[in-house]
Write an enzyme that holds these catalytic residues in place. Structure first.
Site, PDB file in Angstrom:
ATOM      1  CG  LEU A 215     -12.832  10.633   6.214  1.00 31.50           C
ATOM      2  CD1 LEU A 215     -12.461  11.011   7.642  1.00 31.50           C
ATOM      3  CD2 LEU A 215     -13.094  11.878   5.380  1.00 31.50           C
TER       4      LEU A 215
ATOM      5  N   GLY B  96     -10.750   3.667   7.120  1.00 34.21           N
ATOM      6  CA  GLY B  96     -10.355   2.288   6.842  1.00 34.21           C
ATOM      7  C   GLY B  96      -9.479   1.721   7.943  1.00 34.21           C
TER       8      GLY B  96
ATOM      9  CG  ASP C 240      -1.374   0.460   4.278  1.00 38.24           C
ATOM     10  OD1 ASP C 240      -2.000   1.235   3.554  1.00 38.24           O
ATOM     11  OD2 ASP C 240      -0.403   0.819   4.953  1.00 38.24           O
TER      12      ASP C 240
ATOM     13  CG  ASN D  80       3.899   2.130   2.697  1.00 36.35           C
ATOM     14  OD1 ASN D  80       3.039   3.003   2.750  1.00 36.35           O
ATOM     15  ND2 ASN D  80       5.030   2.225   3.356  1.00 36.35           N
ATOM     16  NE  ARG D  81       0.914  -6.693   2.883  1.00 34.68           N
ATOM     17  CZ  ARG D  81       0.801  -6.903   4.194  1.00 34.68           C
ATOM     18  NH1 ARG D  81       1.860  -6.732   4.978  1.00 34.68           N
ATOM     19  NH2 ARG D  81      -0.335  -7.269   4.730  1.00 34.68           N
TER      20      ARG D  81
ATOM     21  CG  LEU E  61      -8.384  14.126   6.957  1.00 33.65           C
ATOM     22  CD1 LEU E  61      -7.501  13.674   8.124  1.00 33.65           C
ATOM     23  CD2 LEU E  61      -9.684  14.700   7.468  1.00 33.65           C
TER      24      LEU E  61
ATOM     25  CG  LEU F 236      -2.267  10.924   8.760  1.00 34.82           C
ATOM     26  CD1 LEU F 236      -3.193  12.021   9.258  1.00 34.82           C
ATOM     27  CD2 LEU F 236      -0.827  11.235   9.138  1.00 34.82           C
TER      28      LEU F 236
END
Length: 348
Positions: free
Chosen positions: A210, A230, A234, A236-237, A256, A270
């Site tokens: 997903l 996962g 992160d 956003n990295r 999704l 998310l």
């Protein structure tokens, strides 16, 4: 204020009230971080400010809890001091009965939860949390992910139609932090040191990763499929990382159907616990729209830019469900009960 925060974090410490919170700067510096854009640097500053506020709030809650405990203890002692011997015995017996009732109720609820989880282990929807990204996260982010996993397990146990959860690729610091959770060894959850690609090597065609980067939209949950999430905080990295991993391994991907039912304020990424809870809500209701609106916080559905305090959910908390500290207390209590530390005596 912000310059002081940055200086403190460079020194490896931040202040939470009167307590120092260690920051593993050396480990952070060793992480392979790509160059940050100006926008990313701005978000990082907001994140650092948020971490300080979060630590201060945690210290304040701890102090409030301590004062509340002392207040209740003082009230009990005063009540006993002003009672006759007969009244004192009645008070103690009454309190014993209340405690026994609570313990019996907790034991009954725990038994029902174990039955649901055992049944899910036999024929429930398989959901995997991929923990092979620990080398990309610093200590704080690993802690955040551990909190999210704890939340996932608690919510799954309370769900009327739980999934069968898997933790794969669980090694190193991630494994060490999970092992420190109260009662973790007794969780009804699959714990695999091996990567999911090895654990399910005979079922590769059933694996579905997903990821918001997939071009395939998930219409329904197939009980024969094994859905992978996962485990990565992160900041956003690491955009596109899970998608690339799935493509390299030659397994299916899906996203999704969030865009079909609502508009997100920013990206459709998310937290791990939010994805798990959405899947659980869908298993319970069979309705994606209901699942999204009950799980995704309103702040992530609003238009406009949000501060990191509003946009991040780093501890796996949710606006309308159990708080992480409540889950910790519940797990600690269950662990003590299992070890035979049910005290029937009341200190007088």
């Amino acid at each position: 204020m912000l310059s002081n925060i940055l200086f403190a974090m460079e020194e490896g410490k931040i202040m939470a009230g009167e307590e120092e919170v260690e920051v593993d700067v050396e480990q952070q510096q060793q992480q392979p971080c790509p160059p940050l854009s100006k926008n990313a640097q701005k978000k990082l500053l907001k994140q650092q400010r948020y971490e300080v506020k979060k630590a201060e709030k945690k210290a304040l809650l701890k102090e409030q809890k301590k004062r509340e405990g002392e207040r209740k203890r003082k009230e009990w002692e005063e009540k006993l001091a002003g009672a006759t011997e007969e009244e004192k015995q009645q008070l103690i017996e009454s309190r014993k009965c209340l405690r026994k009732e609570r313990m019996d109720q907790r034991s009954d609820e725990k038994g029902k939860k174990m039955q649901r989880l055992t049944k899910a282990k036999e024929n429930g929807q398989n959901v995997v949390i991929d923990l092979e990204f620990d080398h990309l996260m610093n200590s704080s982010e690993l802690h955040s992910l551990v909190q999210q996993i704890m939340y996932c397990y608690a919510v799954n146990g309370r769900c009327s139609c739980p999934a069968h959860l898997w933790l794969t690729g669980c090694q190193g610091e991630m494994q060490a932090q999970l092992q420190r959770l109260p009662g973790f060894d007794k969780w009804v959850i699959e714990k695999e040191n091996r990567p999911y690609i090895e654990a399910f090597q005979d079922q590769k065609e059933r694996l579905v990763y997903l990821t918001a980067d997939s071009e395939t939209t998930l219409d329904v949950l197939d009980p024969k499929h094994i859905y992978i999430i996962g485990g990565l905080v992160d900041r956003n990295r690491w955009k596109g990382l899970t998608m690339k991993k799935a493509e390299d391994q030659g397994i299916q991907t899906a996203k999704l159907p969030i865009g079909t039912y609502l508009k997100m304020s920013s990206s459709q990424v998310l937290t791990v616990n939010q994805v798990v809870e959405i899947l659980l809500k869908y298993l319970e209701t069979g309705d994606w729209k209901t699942s999204f609106f009950e799980v995704i916080p309103q702040r992530k559905r609003c238009e406009g830019d949000n501060d990191i305090e509003q946009d991040e959910d780093t501890e796996g908390k949710d606006d309308h469900e159990i708080k992480i500290r409540d889950i910790e207390l519940e797990e600690e209590s269950e662990e003590k009960d299992d070890q035979g530390s049910k005290r029937q005596c009341i200190e007088s």
